[in-house]
Write an enzyme that holds these catalytic residues in place. Structure first.
Site, mmCIF file in Angstrom:
data_model
loop_
_atom_site.group_PDB
_atom_site.id
_atom_site.type_symbol
_atom_site.label_atom_id
_atom_site.label_comp_id
_atom_site.label_asym_id
_atom_site.label_seq_id
_atom_site.Cartn_x
_atom_site.Cartn_y
_atom_site.Cartn_z
ATOM 1 C CG HIS A 1 -4.939 14.417 -25.395
ATOM 2 N ND1 HIS A 1 -5.415 15.336 -24.491
ATOM 3 C CD2 HIS A 1 -5.360 13.205 -24.959
ATOM 4 C CE1 HIS A 1 -6.087 14.692 -23.538
ATOM 5 N NE2 HIS A 1 -6.074 13.409 -23.808
ATOM 6 C CD GLU B 1 -9.049 10.581 -25.432
ATOM 7 O OE1 GLU B 1 -8.820 9.606 -24.728
ATOM 8 O OE2 GLU B 1 -8.429 11.658 -25.313
HETATM 9 P P1 13P Z 1 -9.548 10.306 -18.372
HETATM 10 O O1 13P Z 1 -9.707 8.812 -18.571
HETATM 11 O O2 13P Z 1 -8.802 10.654 -17.120
HETATM 12 O O3 13P Z 1 -10.865 11.012 -18.507
HETATM 13 O O4 13P Z 1 -8.613 10.839 -19.560
HETATM 14 C C1 13P Z 1 -8.790 10.345 -20.850
HETATM 15 C C2 13P Z 1 -7.731 10.873 -21.718
HETATM 16 O O5 13P Z 1 -7.553 12.083 -21.849
HETATM 17 C C3 13P Z 1 -6.875 9.916 -22.422
HETATM 18 O O6 13P Z 1 -6.020 10.559 -23.296
#
Ligand code: 13P
Length: 263
Positions: A100, A172
């Site tokens: 992450h 992400e």
């Molecule tokens: P948010 O949806 O709060 O931006 O976070 C996404 C995330 O880090 C999922 O692991």
């Protein structure tokens, strides 16, 4: 663009939120409202909530994988503050979230650390949700694709094709995550998702074509379905917006309505 409805993966990372009792209640309440045949859900709570989450999963029979937010690559030893894959499987945990952006950025996890963690998680029988994504600076310098490719290739180096069914990848972008983040647009995501799919297929063959690729970063009920229309995106990884049962349900409803998926 949908493969089939059972391929949808949708879940939340609770980050450092909720006590064990709160997570147990969260899952029991979710089980009362979520459609069962829509796809596969997952919840990734803090370590201290994992046992309660597993109990709630078993009691409710919700199709939900319970995931840990991190793990160490060694099975045991002098690693104060760490948790091994075997400790997670012994609890009944299904999945390890690895890489992450907050762990890479705040806790200095390297691609080489993640390679060891992916191998250890798969060897222990855990599913892996591997997060990859470029920073704002890398994006500004137009090296986002290189970053994502490097992260993916190093983390998965040495993983065999027969392990592909245990893998899921979340794209992400770091600049899209959290309160200061801006959601990516489908135009931002599409070339990255295509590149990720290309790398997965080149490593795993047909099995790489079936690995779920999720988008995460400021997903909310107004945009969830839009992301699911991006080719190769087959799931959503949600933070803040899914931390309550109504919030989680609103994302599922949005995904269903805007993507054209049926439950
Ligand atoms: P948010 O949806 O709060 O931006 O976070 C996404 C995330 O880090 C999922 O692991």
């Amino acid at each position: 663009m949908w493969i089939n409805s059972s391929s949808l993966l949708l879940g939340t990372n609770l980050k450092m939120n909720q006590t064990a009792a709160e997570t147990g209640r969260f899952i029991i309440e979710l089980a009362e409202v979520l459609p069962r045949s829509f796809g596969q859900y997952f919840i990734i709570p803090p370590f201290t909530s994992l046992a309660a989450a597993v109990r709630a999963r078993d009691e409710s029979e919700l199709p939900v994988w319970i995931g840990a937010q991190n793990m160490h690559w060694e099975p045991s030893g002098a690693f104060t503050g760490e948790i091994s894959a075997a400790m997670l499987t012994a609890l009944g945990v299904d999945l390890a979230l690895l890489g992450h952006a907050e762990r890479r950025g705040l806790f200095h996890e390297t691609d080489e650390d993640l390679q060891r963690k992916v191998q250890a998680a798969l060897a222990a029988g855990l599913r892996v949700l591997l997060c990859i994504g470029e920073t704002a600076g890398e994006r500004a310098n137009a090296v986002g694709l290189e970053t994502v490719g490097r992260q993916l290739k190093i983390a998965l180096n040495g993983i065999a094709a027969d392990q592909a069914p245990m893998l899921q990848v979340a794209y992400e972008p770091v600049w899209s995550i959290g309160a200061g983040g801006t959601p990516a647009t489908p135009d931002d995501i599409a070339p990255v998702a295509t590149a990720i799919r290309g790398l997965l297929v080149s490593q795993f063959g047909d099995g790489g074509g079936a690995i779920p690729i999720l988008y995460g970063g400021s997903v909310d009920p107004t945009n969830a379905g839009i992301f699911l229309q991006v080719p190769e995106i087959t799931g959503l990884f949600v933070g803040r917006a899914a931390w309550t049962p109504p919030g989680f349900l609103a994302i599922v409803d949005s995904a269903r309505d805007m993507s054209g998926r049926q439950s």
